[in-house]
Design an enzyme around this catalytic site. Structure first.
Site, short mmCIF file in Angstrom:
data_model
loop_
_atom_site.label_atom_id
_atom_site.label_comp_id
_atom_site.label_asym_id
_atom_site.label_seq_id
_atom_site.Cartn_x
_atom_site.Cartn_y
_atom_site.Cartn_z
N HIS A 108 3.30 4.85 -5.13
CA HIS A 108 1.91 5.02 -5.55
C HIS A 108 1.78 5.10 -7.08
CE1 HIS A 108 1.40 5.70 -1.29
NE2 HIS A 108 0.12 5.40 -1.47
N HIS B 82 0.92 -3.29 -9.70
CA HIS B 82 1.41 -3.88 -10.95
C HIS B 82 0.55 -5.07 -11.32
CE1 HIS B 82 4.27 -7.25 -9.29
NE2 HIS B 82 3.23 -7.08 -8.51
N CYS C 257 -1.46 -13.27 -10.26
CA CYS C 257 -0.59 -12.10 -10.42
C CYS C 257 -0.77 -11.41 -11.78
CB CYS C 257 0.87 -12.47 -10.23
SG CYS C 257 1.23 -12.94 -8.51
N HIS D 54 -2.74 -5.64 -8.92
CA HIS D 54 -2.68 -5.76 -7.46
C HIS D 54 -1.52 -4.90 -6.96
CE1 HIS D 54 0.17 -8.80 -8.92
NE2 HIS D 54 0.78 -8.74 -7.75
N HIS E 277 1.54 -3.87 -3.71
CA HIS E 277 2.42 -4.31 -2.64
C HIS E 277 2.97 -3.11 -1.90
CE1 HIS E 277 2.73 -8.43 -4.19
NE2 HIS E 277 2.94 -7.92 -5.40
N GLU F 159 8.63 -7.90 -1.77
CA GLU F 159 7.30 -7.46 -2.15
C GLU F 159 6.25 -7.94 -1.15
OE1 GLU F 159 6.67 -8.71 -6.22
OE2 GLU F 159 5.85 -10.61 -5.56
#
Length: 118
Positions: A68, A13, A24, A28, A30, A107
């Protein structure tokens, strides 16, 4: 009594509403850790609130939608903060599991959100 079941999924995201230059804001990913908590009475014959296998099968379609994936492309998750993702998950899971009383979404190992509905 409260029981819980844990799930993981990997997703990417970017947070478009944070200030320019915030790390952010960039794409990137998680490995998310989701724990769902279910509250109810122990059923006499079975001796449980709900079969953990039933919990897994009801949540699997929701997890499969996120795993994914680029979260920003999922309707309702255009700004996929942990908080807004927790609300989105709640709204998808609660109809499938009315006993849902709380979710915890991490996360990272040290950052996350606990949501108990409205």
């Amino acid at each position: 009594m409260i029981i819980y079941k844990q799930f993981t999924f990997d997703a990417a995201h970017a947070l478009p509403n944070v200030p320019e230059g915030h790390k952010c804001r960039q794409l990137h990913g998680h490995t998310y850790h989701l724990t769902v908590f279910l509250q109810g009475s122990v059923l006499g014959k079975e001796g449980w609130i709900i079969d953990f296998g039933d919990v897994k099968s009801r949540i699997k379609p929701v997890i499969d939608q996120l795993d994914h994936a680029l979260l920003n492309q999922i309707p309702g998750l255009e700004n996929p903060t942990a908080e807004l993702l927790a609300v989105w998950l709640w709204n998808k899971i609660k109809p499938q599991l009315p006993q849902l009383c709380k979710i915890e979404l991490k996360e990272t190992p040290t950052s996350g959100v606990i949501y108990e509905g409205d």
